[in-house]
Design an enzyme around this catalytic site. Sequence first.
Site, short mmCIF file in Angstrom:
data_model
loop_
_atom_site.label_atom_id
_atom_site.label_comp_id
_atom_site.label_asym_id
_atom_site.label_seq_id
_atom_site.Cartn_x
_atom_site.Cartn_y
_atom_site.Cartn_z
N SER A 19 -13.74 -35.84 -11.72
CA SER A 19 -12.74 -35.28 -11.82
C SER A 19 -12.09 -34.97 -12.80
O SER A 19 -12.19 -35.29 -14.13
CB SER A 19 -11.87 -35.98 -11.18
OG SER A 19 -10.18 -35.84 -11.77
N HIS A 44 -14.31 -32.35 -8.74
CA HIS A 44 -12.30 -32.44 -7.99
C HIS A 44 -12.06 -31.82 -9.09
O HIS A 44 -11.85 -32.21 -10.12
CB HIS A 44 -12.56 -33.89 -8.02
CG HIS A 44 -11.06 -33.88 -6.93
ND1 HIS A 44 -11.11 -33.94 -6.69
CD2 HIS A 44 -10.16 -34.13 -7.98
CE1 HIS A 44 -9.87 -34.23 -5.72
NE2 HIS A 44 -9.30 -34.14 -6.92
N ASP A 46 -8.21 -30.69 -9.31
CA ASP A 46 -6.43 -31.30 -9.75
C ASP A 46 -6.36 -29.78 -10.37
O ASP A 46 -5.90 -29.44 -11.57
CB ASP A 46 -5.92 -32.33 -10.42
CG ASP A 46 -7.14 -33.25 -9.57
OD1 ASP A 46 -7.65 -34.27 -10.75
OD2 ASP A 46 -6.92 -33.58 -8.70
N MET A 48 -2.47 -28.64 -10.39
CA MET A 48 -0.87 -29.14 -10.51
C MET A 48 0.37 -28.36 -10.89
O MET A 48 0.55 -27.97 -11.92
CB MET A 48 -0.67 -30.92 -11.50
CG MET A 48 -1.55 -31.76 -11.23
SD MET A 48 -1.91 -32.56 -12.31
CE MET A 48 -2.96 -33.59 -11.77
N HIS A 78 -7.67 -29.72 -5.22
CA HIS A 78 -7.24 -30.18 -4.88
C HIS A 78 -5.66 -30.28 -5.89
O HIS A 78 -5.46 -29.98 -7.00
CB HIS A 78 -7.48 -32.41 -5.54
CG HIS A 78 -6.32 -32.94 -5.45
ND1 HIS A 78 -6.38 -34.22 -5.51
CD2 HIS A 78 -5.21 -32.81 -4.34
CE1 HIS A 78 -4.69 -35.09 -5.50
NE2 HIS A 78 -4.46 -34.25 -4.68
N MET A 80 -2.38 -30.46 -5.89
CA MET A 80 -0.93 -30.84 -5.98
C MET A 80 0.55 -29.43 -5.99
O MET A 80 1.09 -29.82 -7.18
CB MET A 80 -0.63 -31.84 -6.67
CG MET A 80 -2.26 -33.43 -6.63
SD MET A 80 -2.32 -34.38 -7.94
CE MET A 80 -3.65 -33.62 -8.69
N MET A 149 -5.18 -41.13 -2.19
CA MET A 149 -5.06 -41.21 -3.21
C MET A 149 -4.77 -42.82 -3.65
O MET A 149 -3.89 -43.27 -3.29
CB MET A 149 -3.61 -40.61 -2.98
CG MET A 149 -2.86 -39.07 -4.20
SD MET A 149 -4.53 -38.87 -4.76
CE MET A 149 -3.71 -39.05 -6.16
N GLY A 157 -6.33 -41.57 -15.58
CA GLY A 157 -6.40 -43.20 -15.91
C GLY A 157 -5.76 -43.91 -15.74
O GLY A 157 -5.15 -45.04 -16.06
N ASP A 183 -9.39 -41.03 -4.03
CA ASP A 183 -8.63 -41.12 -5.41
C ASP A 183 -7.97 -40.99 -6.50
O ASP A 183 -6.50 -40.87 -6.57
CB ASP A 183 -8.66 -39.16 -5.15
CG ASP A 183 -8.44 -38.54 -5.80
OD1 ASP A 183 -7.54 -37.27 -6.47
OD2 ASP A 183 -8.71 -38.08 -7.88
N GLY A 185 -8.33 -44.01 -10.40
CA GLY A 185 -8.59 -44.86 -11.08
C GLY A 185 -9.54 -45.78 -10.57
O GLY A 185 -10.23 -47.11 -10.25
C1 DX5 Z 1 -4.65 -37.79 -10.20
C2 DX5 Z 1 -6.28 -36.84 -9.75
C3 DX5 Z 1 -7.26 -37.74 -9.80
C4 DX5 Z 1 -7.40 -38.26 -11.69
C5 DX5 Z 1 -8.61 -39.01 -11.28
O1 DX5 Z 1 -3.70 -37.06 -9.31
O2 DX5 Z 1 -5.88 -36.49 -8.23
O3 DX5 Z 1 -8.46 -36.71 -9.86
O4 DX5 Z 1 -7.53 -37.66 -11.73
O5 DX5 Z 1 -8.76 -39.47 -12.70
P1 DX5 Z 1 -9.17 -40.92 -12.89
O6 DX5 Z 1 -10.40 -41.14 -12.42
O7 DX5 Z 1 -9.05 -41.38 -14.12
O8 DX5 Z 1 -8.18 -41.59 -11.93
ZN ZN Z 2 -7.07 -35.60 -7.03
#
Ligand code: DX5
Ligand code: ZN
Length: 230
Positions: A19, A44, A46, A48, A78, A80, A149, A157, A183, A185
């Site tokens: 990611s 991946h 993200d 937002m 992805h 969001m 999720m 993180g 996705d 942690g």
């Molecule tokens: C969170 C994202 C994930 C996240 C993954 O909203 O969709 O892709 O950034 O990052 P880690 O692996 O650090 O949780």
């Molecule tokens: Zn994501």
Amino acid sequence: MSITIAFYMNRKFAQVEPSMIAADWARFGDEAFLCAKAGIKIIHLDVMDGLFVPNLSMGPDMVLAIKKSCRDLILDVHLMIYSPDRFIETFAESGADEITFHFEATEDIEYVKNYIKKCNKKVGIAIKPETSETLLVKYLDNVDKILIMTVEPGFGGRKFLPDMLKKVRFLRSIGFNGDIQVDGGIDLKSGEESILAGANRLVSGTYFFNQSDRAMTVRQFNILCEKFVQ
Ligand code: DX5
Ligand code: ZN
């Protein structure tokens, strides 16, 4: 089974997908290139909007820049964002290979799903931790991937939520044989738990980019991905 053989046998295989939100944004293109060099096939990205999640990240221009600099990488976008239909075409034209939208972000799931299909991209539906997996059942036709999720979305993180794996098991138990992506942690331990639950795509941000030897990390993930049973 090797990823290549699985791919040509049209068998599902499991893999880790970095990611990029957790990458060094001052060297974003280099980071993507180094992922490819370490053996990564999909990254991946993200997106937002600051409303659906309390954070802002990248837009279509970043997707285009990465597509131009790393043509071999598959880009998994992805979204969001609320009303994702507003940006499907833009991301499709910018080089997204796969577009995942959130169940909670639109009133018309089928419309968004079909819009992505019309753009000839793979379609994914994502659900937040508080959204029940049973709500997905009537929308699973023609869906390439479900994204579960395993953290509250918005930031990298965050701590893995193991309870979310019951959603993976539920989808496999009702015969969903598309991709299931986890996705948030994801490290080697939570990644293995996810694979054993039936997920075949591991999105890892913070853990992956915190490792100094990327190729070694990919190999370590590939070993646990071998445990995936279709
Ligand atoms: C969170 C994202 C994930 C996240 C993954 O909203 O969709 O892709 O950034 O990052 P880690 O692996 O650090 O949780
Ligand atoms: Zn994501």
